[in-house]
Structure formats: structure tokens, C-alpha cells
Design an enzyme around this catalytic site. Structure first.
Site: not given
Lengths: 573, 573
Positions: A14, A41-42, A276, A279, A282
Site C-alpha cells: 500500500t 494473505n487473508c 526519523p 518508518y 503493520g
């Protein structure tokens, strides 16, 4: 700008796509350890069970399609070995040939996910024991099913993956035993809400062993045996370990990033780690829970996707913040649906949040229209303000709708009174003029207005049996004949005879009233309390008690909600 | 306290039951003109069509059952002829024998409902012309079907009742023509959203005549003919008039109560009329709309029930107020669901509310899980604040869930940004990691952040065809071959080739981009605008245009949303 993304599923994928939409010029590299990106994955358990038949459907996004559409450099089977935050580089290994290289970044986004837990039990590495996390795991289990045609399976763990696997194995004709350490499955539900789930699962043929610890595995006479302490071992052709997941934070830890609880990665509102320019999003990160404000781990796809987008926005200079998770979750179990949002009793107690609760039964739509089925709704609220803190719903139809309305209400900070005012869309095939969500609001408001006092299923056994209080059952004679009384000392007066038979009740004694669902007993309480009796209503009634307090076998989903005459719920609360 | 309730359905019945729960001692009399109370009025069309087979299911609450449970004096076939507010009395006629009597009250609650409109057309009273409002109407139509076995029917009016009747008649094997004065059915939808409904209904065998005025009826050669001006009359065995309803306010008017718009009864927040001891609820009263604050008529069961309860609360001294309606409504049309909440373009314009809009397509659940179907979502928002003003949804699965989440969002005053943060419950059988409601929020936020400019279906025809602008279609060649271009002057470059073929586009000209749904064209716009092109995205894409701008025959509901490759929607907005 050059951005490296570690992990190409959910949050990582995403983020990559959003980054490209925001910055056509950026160099974006996705490094993915497995052979697949942005896979479903689900959906993996459903491919194993055959509900999803098309292998391509799981893995339609390929590195090539991602490149064609988003001009993103996707490198599968590339594992990041280490991060050098000061140098802004990562060291990468090509898993195909073992060679290594260094790649620089301006911004790094970690979306490593979580790994399936494999406890160091004896025999854990025997053939036939699987975990399920990746596409590769899925194909491995599916191949095993096709080649070995196992007739029996053990699933260890009663969370989402364990239960989905159990359903899919049974669906594929495999006799399945599920072993769960806790005294309930599905921890987003409180134990009393899980009672109906247990009954239903057993009715579907699942051999469900609760409060049972797996102590190891062995191969005995060619059979794979799951050992459970001093109980007889369970022999099976196949074992699925679905004990839970742990954040994949090893890379972050070794890079010196600040960690949160249970080895998760600590991030700020913008999904920035303690470095900083790094990131993280998940299953690996620690989030704020929107109800408690406390930190929590939430390994779910929805939050992961939202976080990926927010991280991408922030990398591109848009001021977006993650507003926190509330753990909304839902599970299909054969024909049943179980769902939860916000706080349950366990999490409220752990967070020190004051709450009260109601249990309501409602038909999924107008009872006179075909297909209506009842659902059990447990709603937690702030006793001081009436604010909705969380909800759990178990049923067969329309559960997903009501949990999402509740999730929206929790997010918006609505009170029970505001739930009663919700103008939801009604037509007979979809709902009732008073939707189950409205009903939960009404029942809470009745309680808060002092119109009724309630007691709960776990208090029934402890009510004195010395005649100092009265237990009153207001069901019909037929219901009592079919379902039995909760205790032998219960007095039975059907609701519609109560006004005529008040003389049979001793006004000096407190009366604990029940019916099937808690609805007619509420009406009885209103009659009694206005005529000078002290009384209390059994929340959720006989039905909730029967699942929560004992191991009742699940009844077939009734057309009319738990035997309540049609129309009663229209005039109940 | 003695309370008289006029009208024993919906609001009246709810008020009666709540009054009893709050006041065991009150004398409560329900006066109902028909022979039935608290009947399933929203289920009546489904009994006619046979979906509801059990006549008892419609009328399970009887005067006797109401008396037994609630100790309420229910008098059916009793018509209130007049109210004497000063004397606090009503004059009542027993319809069985025509005798009259006077009954006094302390509080009077009017729940008279609305009456089906029967315009004074020539032949309106011919045999075989029916309206549907009461149980008696229902049995009359059902008997006609059973005895006369009509083979054809005309339904006049394309609102809820008309469409439900058309569906049920077709379901019962009757060839049906629906004649609608407006250029669309279902006025809670905007005309562009109704386009897909029209196509679908025609595909189900309905002869749908829009923009057609019925001018009268006649019997010709034994046939009942519906006259439509200078067009050929439509012969049928049966006519259902479902033109609309008008408040039953005659009694209130003659009692001197203040009236509202269209002859409705004016009430305050507590459902009190201009006479403080007289309350009114339900279809006959004028309400405040929660979005506009303006007065509106809302003839729906949900609001009626809520109002009945609030009136009862206020009569019993509880301080409850009605917070206004938002017109949430939903309709099943064969396999399709159409739903709306809050403002549509028509009502926003009428109220002078500034709005902007987005049209999005989303799969009802994960596209890789069987049974996913696309839905069209139109969302109106305040351009200044992003607040959600209303939504309309048309689709085949999961529409009811999303409209209720939208209704909750509208009620709570959520903004588009807050929609994106909603943590809704996701598992593949129920939703996607980005729910359709989240998606609507994302698309609005992209628009508000200036990431994209959009144009609408009704602007396509008016775009210059003199070469001064470019129309660019980024669908695949297969899609273009199947679906055709919107105009002959459209340039076709598939999205995945766009970066390579930018040289074919004149950077001095503004580019109007479309794909199937508006999603890939958004990606194209992001590529173009970052490379210096001025561009605009066609909201809702070719698909919305094809239904709204021309009378395209509805395609069978596709498994993948409008031909969008699986996964695209996961990385789209």
C-alpha cells in the site's frame, strides 16, 4: 528521493503504490523475502480448504504487474540483513544465489509483518507439522493435502488462523481436533460470548479441546502424535501450528530502533520510528488504542493498510496521522459469524477502564420476512457517560453490518442515547424498524435511567437457595418444558399471567427474573417494580446463561430469535 | 393518567407498549380504524407476492395479545371522528355498528399515518384498481390474485411500494408495467444513480415507462386499460396505484392543531402538537432533517417507532427529544439493493446546501473470495469541511452494511478524513482491508487535497470536439473492444503504457481521462499532472456514464468489480 520498503505485503505494498501516486519521480524499491508481493494473505486458509479454487487469485499482483503499473522496482527473494541508519543504507541478500549488496535510501519503510510462533517443544520439527503465514506455506500445506490425503488433523491454537484452518480442513473432509491453551477460542470475545461459538463448532464436527496445553510431538508407529501432558496423545496425519504471531522486529532491534511491548517496533503518529528517516507499519508496530489511549499490538490487515498509506503521505510531506486502532475484527466460522470492536471485559479490566455491559438478542431482519436469524450482542459502555466502549456480536446473518455500525459509533464517541437515535436503513429483508444497534442503545438507556436493575449469568449459581430471595422465570410453559429451569428452586409464572398472579410472590423478598432472552423478563421487572417489588433482570436470559454457564449443545439457528414470539422485540425495550 | 392513542400501527403501537412499561397504572386505550394493530406493514407486498407465506406472520399481534401482555385496551374498527382539545375528549365511531361515543383523555397521541393518494382521474374507481396501505388492502389484492389469476398488471408509481409491488407481481408470474411520472424511479436516489436501477429492472422483465403520466382508466372489451395521454393505453388485468402518500391530518386540522408543510401535523422536539396535551408521531408529522435543519416529511417505519417511544417518554415525564430524521432508506429489487441516507443532490440543492460529490466502485468483499460483487457508491460532502452530507449505494451484496455505516457517519458529523480512519471489521468473506466506506473517504480526501480534479458524466457530451481538449481513455484494449469508446474522438492509451506513450499527448491541451470505474484514470491523472499536463478524472468512469447518460442494458453482476483486475482496488486511491 529514494525510498526502500522492506516487505511487500499489506502495509508495504500500500505504501509503495501511494508513494508512486504522490511522487512520480521517486525511486521506489520493494525488498521482499518471499517470492510473492501484495498477495491475498487473508485468503490463504480458504485456498487450502478449496473455497478459493484459483491459485492465481491469491497472487495476481506480480513484481512485473507492479512495475508496469506503478514503476516500482520489486525484488522478491531479497532479504534485508541489516540497516545502517547513520549511513542510510541496508545490506541485502539475494536468496536465489546468496550474494549480498548494499542499497542506499533517503527514506526507509519497514513492513516486516509478524512471524508465526513455533515454541521449542519436543518434536516441533517433525514432518507434517506446518505453520501458515506466507504463500509458500500455503502451497506446502495444500500440496500435502493433495498428495498425502490426510484423514485427520490437529490444529494448535484457537485464534483467527487456527479457526479458519479448522473450518477449511473440515470443509476438505479432514477430521480435525483443535487444541487451545485458553479456556476459550477467539480472544477478541469474552469467554461468555465464546460459549455459543464453542457449542456451534462442536456441532460442526470439530473436536475442540479447551484449557489444554500441547507438550510436544512424536512419531509413533508411523503416526504423528500431539502430546498433551498426561492425557492420551492425539494422533493425526497433519498438524497446523497457529499459536499466534510475534512482531518481526529483529532487523529493527539490531539497527538500534526503539522497541515497544513484546518486541514490537515503537512508532509515532506518523509511523516514524526512533530514527526519523525510518518508518514502520503493520503487524510489527505498536499502536495506540483509540478507546484506552494505551499502546497495543494489533495484527490486522485494515490497520496495516491505513498505516502504509499514512507513512507514504508523511514521507511525501502530507500531514497525515494515524488516529489509532480499535481492534475491529470478524471471523466466519462455517455459517456463523463472530465479530468484535473496541474494548471487551478483559481489555477494559487490563486498561483500568470502568465499564458496564448489556447482552441483547435481536433478529437480523424483520422476523416475518424469510431468513431472519438471531444474533447475540454484548455492548460495553461507560457507566458515567453512556459512551459506547466496545461490542461483540455472534450470529448467523447481519453480524458484519452491526459490528461495523458499532465500530463507527465507538470511533465517533457516540453514547448509548445516540445509538437509539441512529437512523439506520430499514426494510424487512435487511433489518427491523428498531435495528439491533438501536436495541442495544435502548437497553443501556433503560439501565442508566434506573428503569431496571440487572444481574448476570455468572451470578445465578451464587444466588441464595435458602428462600431469602425469589428466582422467577416468566417463560411460557412450553419453553420451560423444552429448555428446563436454571435451578430447581425457580418459581415459574408466564409473563402474560404475572399481573394476575402477583399474590404468589412475597413482596419482602428480592426477585431475580429471567426469560429466554432478557426481554420478557424486563417487562416483568417493570410490572414488578412499579408494584413495589424489588427485582433484577437476568441479562441475556436463559439462552446466554445456557451457553456461558454450561456447555449446552448449540441449537439450530432458529428462524425466530431464540423462540421469542414475533413482534415481541418490536415492543420490548 | 388516561392516554388515548389514535392509530395502532408503528408509532402508535410502540408508544402504547412503552407507556405501559413506564406506567403500570395508566389507563391506555388504542383506537384503530382498521381491523388490525401493530401489523407488519412493511411486509405487506411480500405477502402478496408469496415471499411471506404465512398470513399470521403479518398480524401476529392481536388486540387480545396486546391486552394480555401490556394490559392495554385495544379497540379495532373504531374511528375517531373528532377531537375536542378544550374538553380533552374524542368522539369515536364503532365501525361495526355505526354507533358513536365520547372518550375523555389526559393525553392524546395521534399516530394516524398517511393515506395512499388516489388522484381524481377518470375511471379511478373501476374494479381491479387497488391501493396498498392496510392489511385489508393486502388481503383484497391477494384474493384478487388467487381468484382472478391476472396475467398482467400495471403499477402506477415508482417509489418504495410501487417497486416492491412490481417485484412481487413479477415474482408471482404476472407480466408487469410500471408507469412513473418522473424521469426516474426511487427519488431518494439521484437520477444518475437510478440509471443502473432502471437497466436492471428492465433486465428482470419489468416494462418500465418513465416520464409518463397516467391520464385515466377505462374498461374496453372487458380489459382494464390505463390511459397515458396520446400514447396507446396499457391493458392489464390489475392496476396498483402507488403514487405516494399524504399525511392523514384531517382530524388534526379540524381540531385546530397547527399544520406543517403538505398538510402534515406540526410538532416540537418532544412530538407535542400545538396543543400541549396532544402528541403526534409517524408518517403524519413534519420533522427536522438533521443535515439541513429544515422541516421535512419522512414516511418511514424507523423514525415512526422512535417518535412513538419519545412521545411516550415525554408523556411519562422523561426528558427525551427527537433529534431529527435523515431519511435513511433501503429497497430490495430482485437481487439488487438500492439505499440512501442524508442528502442527495436534489435535496441539497433544494435546501441550499453547498456540496461536492464522488462516485466510487468497490467490491462488496475481497475479490478473491467467492461471491464478491461491485457496488456503486455516491457520496456527497461539504467542500469546505469535508463533512459527509449523504450517500447513495446501488449494488448486489453488502449495500445495507455500507449505507448504515454512512448513516452513522452522517449522524455523527464525521468528515471524509474520519471515514478513512474508520476501523471496520475485515475478513475476506465480509469486506476488503479498505472497505468501500474507507474508499469513499480516500477519494474525497484526494480531491480536497488537490491531488486530482474531476468532471462528471453529464459533462462528457459537452466537452469540445474541435481538438482544443483531449479525451483520453486508459482502459485495456479488450475493455475498449467490448464496451466501446464514449466518443469517436477519444484517444486510447492503456494505463500501463501511459508512461511510455506520453509523447502522443499535446501538453498544451487539457486532458479528460476515463477508465471503467474512475480508478485507473485517477492513477493516469497522477502520472500526467506530475509531468506537467493539466487533466481531469471522469468520476465513476465509463461504467457510471454508460448508465447515467444512456440507457445501457445492465450487465450481469460481475464477480470482479466492473472488470477491474483483482488487487487494483487495493492500490488505487
Amino acid at each position: 528521493m529514494k525510498v526502500i520498503i522492506v516487505g511487500g505485503v499489506a502495509g508495504g505494498a500500500t505504501a509503495a503504490a501511494r508513494l508512486r501516486r504522490l511522487d512520480e519521480q521517486a525511486e521506489i524499491i520493494v525488498l521482499e523475502r518471499t517470492g510473492y508481493v501484495s498477495y491475498a494473505n487473508c485468503g490463504l486458509p480458504y485456498y487450502i480448504g478449496g473455497t478459493i479454487q484459483d491459485r492465481e487469485a491469491l497472487t495476481l499482483q506480480t513484481p512485473e504487474s507492479f512495475r508496469a503499473r506503478f514503476n516500482i522496482d520489486v525484488r522478491v527473494k531479497h532479504e534485508v540483513l541489516s540497516i545502517q541508519p547513520e549511513a542510510h543504507t541496508v545490506t541485502v541478500r539475494r536468496l536465489e544465489d546468496g550474494s549480498e549488496y548494499t542499497e542506499s535510501y533517503d527514506k526507509l519503510l519497514l513492513s516486516p509483518g509478524a512471524k508465526a510462533i513455533r515454541p521449542p517443544l519436543p518434536g516441533i520439527d517433525l514432518d507434517g507439522i506446518f505453520t501458515l503465514r506466507t504463500v509458500e506455506d500455503t502451497f506446502r500445506i495444500r500440496s500435502f493435502l493433495e498428495e498425502k490425503k490426510p484423514r485427520s488433523a490437529v490444529v494448535v491454537g484457537g485464534g483467527f488462523i487456527g479457526l479458519e484452518m479448522a473450518e477449511n480442513l473440515i470443509h476438505a473432509g479432514v477430521r480435525t481436533t483443535l487444541i487451545q491453551l485458553d479456556d476459550q477460542v477467539l480472544l477478541p470475545l469474552d469467554k461468555d460470548m465464546a460459549g455459543e461459538v464453542h457449542s456451534y463448532l462442536r456441532g460442526q464436527g470439530l473436536d475442540l479441546r479447551l484449557s489444554t496445553a500441547v507438550t510436544g510431538f512424536r512419531r509413533q508407529d508411523g503416526k504423528l502424535e500431539t502430546l498433551i501432558g498426561d492425557q492420551p496423545p492425539v494422533a493425526a496425519d497433519l498438524v497446523i501450528l497457529a499459536i499466534g504471531v510475534a512482531p518481526e522486529s529483529d532487523l529493527a532491534r539490531r539497527a538500534g530502533l526503539t522497541l515497544g511491548q513484546k518486541g514490537s517496533i515503537a512508532v509515532d503518529d506518523h509511523m516514524r520510528t526512533s530514527q526519523p528517516d525510518i518508518y514502520a507499519v503493520g503487524d510489527a508496530v505498536e499502536l495506540a488504542h483509540i478507546v484506552t489511549g494505551q499502546k497495543a499490538l494489533v495484527a490486522l490487515a485494515g490497520p496495516a493498510n491505513r498505516q502504509g498509506r499514512i507513512a507514504a503521505d508523511h514521507i511525501c510531506g502530507l500531514d497525515q496521522s494515524y488516529s489509532g486502532a480499535q481492534g475491529s475484527s470478524i471471523l466466519k466460522l462455517f455459517g456463523m459469524t463472530a465479530a468484535a470492536t473496541g474494548l471487551n471485559e478483559r481489555s477494559a479490566k487490563a486498561a483500568g477502564v470502568a465499564y458496564d455491559k448489556v447482552v441483547t438478542y435481536s433478529a437480523s431482519h424483520a422476523a416475518y420476512y424469510p431468513g431472519a436469524q438471531n444474533m447475540t450482542v454484548k455492548t460495553l459502555f461507560d457507566p458515567a457517560t453512556g459512551r459506547i466502549l466496545g461490542a461483540q456480536i455472534v450470529g448467523f446473518d447481519g453480524v458484519d453490518k452491526r459490528i461495523d455500525v458499532m465500530a463507527t459509533a465507538v470511533r465517533a464517541g457516540l453514547t448509548a442515547q445516540q445509538l437509539t437515535h441512529l437512523d439506520l436503513a430499514y426494510a424487512p429483508p435487511y433489518s427491523s424498524a428498531k435495528d439491533p444497534v438501536n436495541m442495544a442503545g435502548y437497553v443501556i438507556e433503560n439501565l442508566r435511567a434506573g428503569l431496571v436493575e440487572q444481574h448476570h449469568w455468572d451470578q445465578v449459581a451464587g444466588l441464595p437457595d435458602d428462600g431469602s430471595v425469589i428466582l422467577l422465570d416468566v417463560r411460557t410453559p412450553d419453553e420451560v418444558a423444552q429448555q428446563g429451569l436454571m435451578r430447581p428452586d425457580v418459581i415459574h409464572i408466564p409473563l402474560d399471567s404475572l399481573r394476575q398472579r402477583l399474590g404468589e410472590l412475597d413482596p419482602s423478598k428480592k426477585i431475580y427474573v429471567n426469560c429466554v432472552s432478557g426481554l420478557r423478563s424486563y417487562l416483568a421487572c417493570r410490572i414488578l417494580s412499579q408494584r413495589g417489588f424489588r427485582c433484577s433482570n437476568l441479562s441475556g436470559g436463559w439462552r446466554f446463561w445456557s451457553y456461558a454457564a454450561r456447555d449446552r449443545v448449540h441449537d439450530a439457528a432458529p428462524t425466530h430469535p431464540c423462540g421469542i414470539p414475533i413482534g415481541e422485540d418490536r415492543h420490548g425495550a
